[in-house]
Design an enzyme around this catalytic site. Structure first.
Site, PDB file in Angstrom:
ATOM      1  N   LEU A 140      45.225  39.123  38.840  1.00  0.00           N
ATOM      2  CA  LEU A 140      44.088  39.624  38.067  1.00  0.00           C
ATOM      3  C   LEU A 140      43.083  38.474  38.097  1.00  0.00           C
ATOM      4  CD1 LEU A 140      45.875  41.312  35.018  1.00  0.00           C
ATOM      5  CD2 LEU A 140      44.882  42.413  37.037  1.00  0.00           C
ATOM      6  N   PRO A 141      42.062  38.580  38.945  1.00  0.00           N
ATOM      7  CA  PRO A 141      41.255  37.419  39.367  1.00  0.00           C
ATOM      8  C   PRO A 141      40.322  36.818  38.328  1.00  0.00           C
ATOM      9  CG  PRO A 141      40.341  39.433  40.257  1.00  0.00           C
ATOM     10  CD  PRO A 141      41.616  39.823  39.560  1.00  0.00           C
ATOM     11  N   CYS A 142      40.890  36.141  37.342  1.00  0.00           N
ATOM     12  CA  CYS A 142      40.074  35.468  36.330  1.00  0.00           C
ATOM     13  C   CYS A 142      39.305  34.291  36.930  1.00  0.00           C
ATOM     14  CB  CYS A 142      40.921  35.036  35.148  1.00  0.00           C
ATOM     15  SG  CYS A 142      42.337  34.011  35.560  1.00  0.00           S
ATOM     16  N   HIS A 143      39.722  33.835  38.122  1.00  0.00           N
ATOM     17  CA  HIS A 143      38.987  32.743  38.772  1.00  0.00           C
ATOM     18  C   HIS A 143      37.584  33.185  39.185  1.00  0.00           C
ATOM     19  CE1 HIS A 143      41.081  34.886  42.059  1.00  0.00           C
ATOM     20  NE2 HIS A 143      40.024  34.575  42.788  1.00  0.00           N
TER      21      HIS A 143
END
Length: 177
Positions: A140-143
């Site tokens: 889940l691409p929080c970056h």
């Protein structure tokens, strides 16, 4: 058939260093930066805090598909993940985490944009808090979430890992590093 429940975990050696991946019978529930010797105590504490029943068991078998997809991601052959997740958090956190999946590969969004996207424009700080609690970084691409001014802001694995992931996806030219 046994009524025992398990939380499986394994180490994955990624391009950004070791990761510990954990799953219940329902799906991937956690990704932590570091190998099991570093992360197992916090993984146990996290699972207890989340009231996830189960005995911790090291086993690579449940992670074959996850490892395959991570390998594809790190070698530029995958942009999204198609894995079952077992998310633990508040309803608000889950809304934020699901919104992360809507950020396209190679792009970024600000906390303010995420707040607007979920219909909570005044919840910018809460978005940051939920992002910080994301149990599945990379997946889940929080970056892909950056500051409103375009600057890099906190990342659980460290800003260097965030920069690496954004560079891998080709988004780094769109943000300040």
């Amino acid at each position: 058939m046994s009524d025992k429940k398990y939380i499986y975990y394994t180490d994955y050696h990624s391009a950004i260093g070791p990761l510990t991946v954990a799953a219940t019978q329902k799906g991937i529930c956690a990704v932590q930066f570091g190998d099991k010797t570093q992360t197992l105590p916090s993984l146990k504490a996290w699972s207890k805090k989340q009231h996830i029943p189960g005995h911790m068991v090291e086993d690579k078998a449940p992670f074959m598909e996850a490892v395959y997809q991570l390998e594809e991601y790190f070698s530029h052959h995958r942009q999204t993940f198609d894995l079952p997740f077992d998310l633990y958090g508040t309803s608000f956190q889950k809304v934020v985490w699901n919104a992360l999946s809507d950020i396209p590969y190679g792009e970024t969004r600000s906390y303010k944009q995420i707040a607007a996207a979920i219909g909570a424009p005044k919840a910018v700080r809460a978005i940051g808090g939920a992002n910080n609690k994301n149990p599945l970084p990379i997946l889940l691409p929080c970056h892909r979430v950056i500051g409103n001014n375009g600057n890099m802001v906190g990342y659980g694995g460290g800003i260097d890992k965030k920069v690496y992931l954004l560079r891998l996806e080709g988004a780094i030219s769109k943000v300040s590093s």
